[in-house]
Every structure is written in structure tokens, then in C-alpha cells.
Write a protein that holds these residues in place. Structure first.
Motif, PDB file in Angstrom:
ATOM      1  N   LEU A 287      -4.412 -17.315  -6.052  1.00  0.00           N
ATOM      2  CA  LEU A 287      -4.172 -16.145  -6.894  1.00  0.00           C
ATOM      3  C   LEU A 287      -5.168 -15.028  -6.609  1.00  0.00           C
ATOM      4  CD1 LEU A 287      -3.331 -17.889 -10.277  1.00  0.00           C
ATOM      5  CD2 LEU A 287      -1.731 -16.867  -8.632  1.00  0.00           C
ATOM      6  N   ALA A 288      -6.422 -15.383  -6.408  1.00  0.00           N
ATOM      7  CA  ALA A 288      -7.437 -14.368  -6.106  1.00  0.00           C
ATOM      8  C   ALA A 288      -7.150 -13.714  -4.763  1.00  0.00           C
ATOM      9  CB  ALA A 288      -8.824 -15.000  -6.117  1.00  0.00           C
ATOM     10  N   GLN A 289      -6.791 -14.511  -3.769  1.00  0.00           N
ATOM     11  CA  GLN A 289      -6.474 -13.960  -2.446  1.00  0.00           C
ATOM     12  C   GLN A 289      -5.246 -13.057  -2.538  1.00  0.00           C
ATOM     13  OE1 GLN A 289      -6.072 -16.904   0.634  1.00  0.00           O
ATOM     14  NE2 GLN A 289      -5.266 -15.436   2.093  1.00  0.00           N
ATOM     15  N   ASP A 290      -4.245 -13.475  -3.277  1.00  0.00           N
ATOM     16  CA  ASP A 290      -3.040 -12.668  -3.447  1.00  0.00           C
ATOM     17  C   ASP A 290      -3.363 -11.340  -4.132  1.00  0.00           C
ATOM     18  OD1 ASP A 290      -0.099 -12.354  -3.344  1.00  0.00           O
ATOM     19  OD2 ASP A 290      -0.260 -12.501  -5.535  1.00  0.00           O
ATOM     20  N   ALA A 291      -4.200 -11.383  -5.162  1.00  0.00           N
ATOM     21  CA  ALA A 291      -4.573 -10.167  -5.884  1.00  0.00           C
ATOM     22  C   ALA A 291      -5.345  -9.203  -4.976  1.00  0.00           C
ATOM     23  CB  ALA A 291      -5.406 -10.520  -7.112  1.00  0.00           C
ATOM     24  N   ILE A 292      -6.250  -9.729  -4.178  1.00  0.00           N
ATOM     25  CA  ILE A 292      -7.025  -8.881  -3.270  1.00  0.00           C
ATOM     26  C   ILE A 292      -6.105  -8.265  -2.216  1.00  0.00           C
ATOM     27  CG2 ILE A 292      -8.811  -8.880  -1.480  1.00  0.00           C
ATOM     28  CD1 ILE A 292     -10.274 -11.015  -3.237  1.00  0.00           C
ATOM     29  N   GLU A 293      -5.186  -9.055  -1.679  1.00  0.00           N
ATOM     30  CA  GLU A 293      -4.253  -8.538  -0.675  1.00  0.00           C
ATOM     31  C   GLU A 293      -3.386  -7.420  -1.252  1.00  0.00           C
ATOM     32  OE1 GLU A 293      -2.420  -7.723   2.761  1.00  0.00           O
ATOM     33  OE2 GLU A 293      -4.092  -9.108   2.556  1.00  0.00           O
ATOM     34  N   ARG A 294      -2.886  -7.608  -2.457  1.00  0.00           N
ATOM     35  CA  ARG A 294      -2.069  -6.566  -3.104  1.00  0.00           C
ATOM     36  C   ARG A 294      -2.895  -5.298  -3.335  1.00  0.00           C
ATOM     37  NH1 ARG A 294       2.441  -8.927  -6.924  1.00  0.00           N
ATOM     38  NH2 ARG A 294       2.728 -10.978  -5.998  1.00  0.00           N
ATOM     39  N   TYR A 295      -4.125  -5.465  -3.763  1.00  0.00           N
ATOM     40  CA  TYR A 295      -4.996  -4.316  -3.992  1.00  0.00           C
ATOM     41  C   TYR A 295      -5.229  -3.544  -2.692  1.00  0.00           C
ATOM     42  CZ  TYR A 295      -9.097  -1.527  -5.029  1.00  0.00           C
ATOM     43  OH  TYR A 295      -9.975  -0.476  -5.163  1.00  0.00           O
ATOM     44  N   LEU A 296      -5.519  -4.265  -1.623  1.00  0.00           N
ATOM     45  CA  LEU A 296      -5.774  -3.615  -0.338  1.00  0.00           C
ATOM     46  C   LEU A 296      -4.543  -2.859   0.150  1.00  0.00           C
ATOM     47  CD1 LEU A 296      -7.815  -6.424   1.448  1.00  0.00           C
ATOM     48  CD2 LEU A 296      -8.691  -4.277   0.511  1.00  0.00           C
ATOM     49  N   GLU A 297      -3.365  -3.460   0.007  1.00  0.00           N
ATOM     50  CA  GLU A 297      -2.136  -2.789   0.422  1.00  0.00           C
ATOM     51  C   GLU A 297      -1.891  -1.538  -0.415  1.00  0.00           C
ATOM     52  OE1 GLU A 297       1.128  -5.526   0.396  1.00  0.00           O
ATOM     53  OE2 GLU A 297       0.200  -6.821   1.908  1.00  0.00           O
ATOM     54  N   LEU A 298      -2.112  -1.651  -1.708  1.00  0.00           N
ATOM     55  CA  LEU A 298      -1.855  -0.538  -2.616  1.00  0.00           C
ATOM     56  C   LEU A 298      -2.806   0.624  -2.378  1.00  0.00           C
ATOM     57  CD1 LEU A 298      -0.237   0.420  -5.116  1.00  0.00           C
ATOM     58  CD2 LEU A 298      -2.026  -0.610  -6.513  1.00  0.00           C
ATOM     59  N   GLU A 299      -4.046   0.343  -2.115  1.00  0.00           N
ATOM     60  CA  GLU A 299      -5.060   1.385  -2.003  1.00  0.00           C
ATOM     61  C   GLU A 299      -5.253   1.926  -0.588  1.00  0.00           C
ATOM     62  OE1 GLU A 299      -6.574   2.793  -4.647  1.00  0.00           O
ATOM     63  OE2 GLU A 299      -5.353   1.478  -5.909  1.00  0.00           O
ATOM     64  N   SER A 300      -4.836   1.199   0.416  1.00  0.00           N
ATOM     65  CA  SER A 300      -5.103   1.638   1.790  1.00  0.00           C
ATOM     66  C   SER A 300      -4.400   2.944   2.131  1.00  0.00           C
ATOM     67  CB  SER A 300      -4.729   0.554   2.795  1.00  0.00           C
ATOM     68  OG  SER A 300      -3.342   0.306   2.763  1.00  0.00           O
ATOM     69  N   TRP A 301      -3.245   3.216   1.524  1.00  0.00           N
ATOM     70  CA  TRP A 301      -2.548   4.470   1.802  1.00  0.00           C
ATOM     71  C   TRP A 301      -3.415   5.662   1.426  1.00  0.00           C
ATOM     72  CZ3 TRP A 301      -1.816   8.307  -1.654  1.00  0.00           C
ATOM     73  CH2 TRP A 301      -1.959   7.992  -3.012  1.00  0.00           C
ATOM     74  N   GLN A 302      -4.195   5.525   0.345  1.00  0.00           N
ATOM     75  CA  GLN A 302      -5.015   6.640  -0.116  1.00  0.00           C
ATOM     76  C   GLN A 302      -6.107   6.972   0.903  1.00  0.00           C
ATOM     77  OE1 GLN A 302      -7.029   6.015  -3.853  1.00  0.00           O
ATOM     78  NE2 GLN A 302      -7.245   8.191  -4.198  1.00  0.00           N
ATOM     79  N   ILE A 303      -6.741   5.961   1.419  1.00  0.00           N
ATOM     80  CA  ILE A 303      -7.784   6.181   2.427  1.00  0.00           C
ATOM     81  C   ILE A 303      -7.188   6.848   3.660  1.00  0.00           C
ATOM     82  CG2 ILE A 303      -9.391   5.017   3.997  1.00  0.00           C
ATOM     83  CD1 ILE A 303      -9.737   2.901   1.736  1.00  0.00           C
ATOM     84  N   GLN A 304      -6.030   6.379   4.105  1.00  0.00           N
ATOM     85  CA  GLN A 304      -5.376   6.959   5.274  1.00  0.00           C
ATOM     86  C   GLN A 304      -4.999   8.416   5.014  1.00  0.00           C
ATOM     87  OE1 GLN A 304      -1.976   4.799   6.709  1.00  0.00           O
ATOM     88  NE2 GLN A 304      -1.477   6.342   8.218  1.00  0.00           N
ATOM     89  N   ALA A 305      -4.475   8.715   3.842  1.00  0.00           N
ATOM     90  CA  ALA A 305      -4.077  10.092   3.517  1.00  0.00           C
ATOM     91  C   ALA A 305      -5.283  11.023   3.487  1.00  0.00           C
ATOM     92  CB  ALA A 305      -3.343  10.119   2.179  1.00  0.00           C
ATOM     93  N   ILE A 306      -6.388  10.557   2.946  1.00  0.00           N
ATOM     94  CA  ILE A 306      -7.605  11.368   2.912  1.00  0.00           C
ATOM     95  C   ILE A 306      -8.097  11.641   4.328  1.00  0.00           C
ATOM     96  CG2 ILE A 306     -10.057  11.346   2.275  1.00  0.00           C
ATOM     97  CD1 ILE A 306      -9.156   9.837  -0.313  1.00  0.00           C
ATOM     98  N   GLN A 307      -8.120  10.610   5.158  1.00  0.00           N
ATOM     99  CA  GLN A 307      -8.576  10.785   6.537  1.00  0.00           C
ATOM    100  C   GLN A 307      -7.679  11.748   7.302  1.00  0.00           C
ATOM    101  OE1 GLN A 307      -8.708   6.668   7.756  1.00  0.00           O
ATOM    102  NE2 GLN A 307     -10.845   6.449   7.144  1.00  0.00           N
ATOM    103  N   GLU A 308      -6.361  11.655   7.096  1.00  0.00           N
ATOM    104  CA  GLU A 308      -5.440  12.576   7.751  1.00  0.00           C
ATOM    105  C   GLU A 308      -5.651  14.004   7.253  1.00  0.00           C
ATOM    106  OE1 GLU A 308      -1.526  10.989   7.123  1.00  0.00           O
ATOM    107  OE2 GLU A 308      -1.895   9.273   8.424  1.00  0.00           O
ATOM    108  N   GLY A 309      -5.915  14.152   5.960  1.00  0.00           N
ATOM    109  CA  GLY A 309      -6.185  15.478   5.404  1.00  0.00           C
ATOM    110  C   GLY A 309      -7.439  16.098   5.978  1.00  0.00           C
ATOM    111  N   ILE A 310      -8.474  15.306   6.134  1.00  0.00           N
ATOM    112  CA  ILE A 310      -9.726  15.797   6.715  1.00  0.00           C
ATOM    113  C   ILE A 310      -9.505  16.222   8.163  1.00  0.00           C
ATOM    114  CG2 ILE A 310     -12.040  15.104   7.462  1.00  0.00           C
ATOM    115  CD1 ILE A 310     -12.151  13.375   4.868  1.00  0.00           C
ATOM    116  N   LYS A 311      -8.745  15.433   8.925  1.00  0.00           N
ATOM    117  CA  LYS A 311      -8.454  15.801  10.313  1.00  0.00           C
ATOM    118  C   LYS A 311      -7.673  17.109  10.371  1.00  0.00           C
ATOM    119  CE  LYS A 311      -8.455  11.130  12.216  1.00  0.00           C
ATOM    120  NZ  LYS A 311      -7.626  10.030  12.747  1.00  0.00           N
ATOM    121  N   ALA A 312      -6.703  17.273   9.463  1.00  0.00           N
ATOM    122  CA  ALA A 312      -5.903  18.498   9.434  1.00  0.00           C
ATOM    123  C   ALA A 312      -6.784  19.709   9.148  1.00  0.00           C
ATOM    124  CB  ALA A 312      -4.795  18.386   8.400  1.00  0.00           C
ATOM    125  N   ILE A 313      -7.703  19.567   8.216  1.00  0.00           N
ATOM    126  CA  ILE A 313      -8.620  20.661   7.892  1.00  0.00           C
ATOM    127  C   ILE A 313      -9.514  20.972   9.089  1.00  0.00           C
ATOM    128  CG2 ILE A 313     -10.622  21.286   6.479  1.00  0.00           C
ATOM    129  CD1 ILE A 313      -9.236  19.720   4.178  1.00  0.00           C
TER     130      ILE A 313
END
Length: 75
Positions: free
Chosen positions: A31-57
């Protein structure tokens, strides 16, 4: 290959995790591993979007605020 990872949890959280494990027939580790995996999947898009935004700027690919306000009818 799985690696061991140690984590301290408040007693209440550990008890809730055990209750969920008992109710689902899963282990606390699963259950802990599943929760961590779901969290990483859910939050990783935000990090990628921020990095893409910084590159665009960095390359000057920006839209002036005035243009955005005009397009959205905010002026």
C-alpha cells in the motif's frame, strides 16, 4: 530490483495503514509503495510543465500580459 527504504510514520498513520492492509488483504509495504507511485505520477506533470515553461522563457517564447488580457476580455 527493489531496494529497502525506511520511513517513520506517526502512530495514527501507521494504524490507519494497517487497517487498510487488513481490509484489502494487501501488505502495508504494498500500500505504501502504491501510494508513493500514485503521488509521483500525479505530481511529475507539474515539474515537467515548470521546466518547459522556464525553457520557453529562456528562448524568449512568451506572450505579453496585455495580449492575454485582451484575448480573455479582461481589459
Amino acid at each position: 530490483m527493489a531496494e529497502q527504504f525506511s520511513l517513520r510514520l506517526p502512530k495514527e498513520m501507521k494504524d490507519r495503514l494497517q487497517e487498510l492492509a487488513d481490509a484489502t488483504g494487501r501488505t502495508k509495504a504494498y500500500l505504501a509503495q502504491d501510494a508513493i507511485e500514485r503521488y509521483l505520477e500525479l505530481e511529475s506533470w507539474q515539474i515537467q510543465a515548470i521546466q518547459e515553461g522556464i525553457k520557453a522563457i529562456d528562448v524568449g517564447n512568451i506572450i505579453p500580459l496585455e495580449n492575454i488580457k485582451e484575448e480573455w476580455g479582461l481589459e
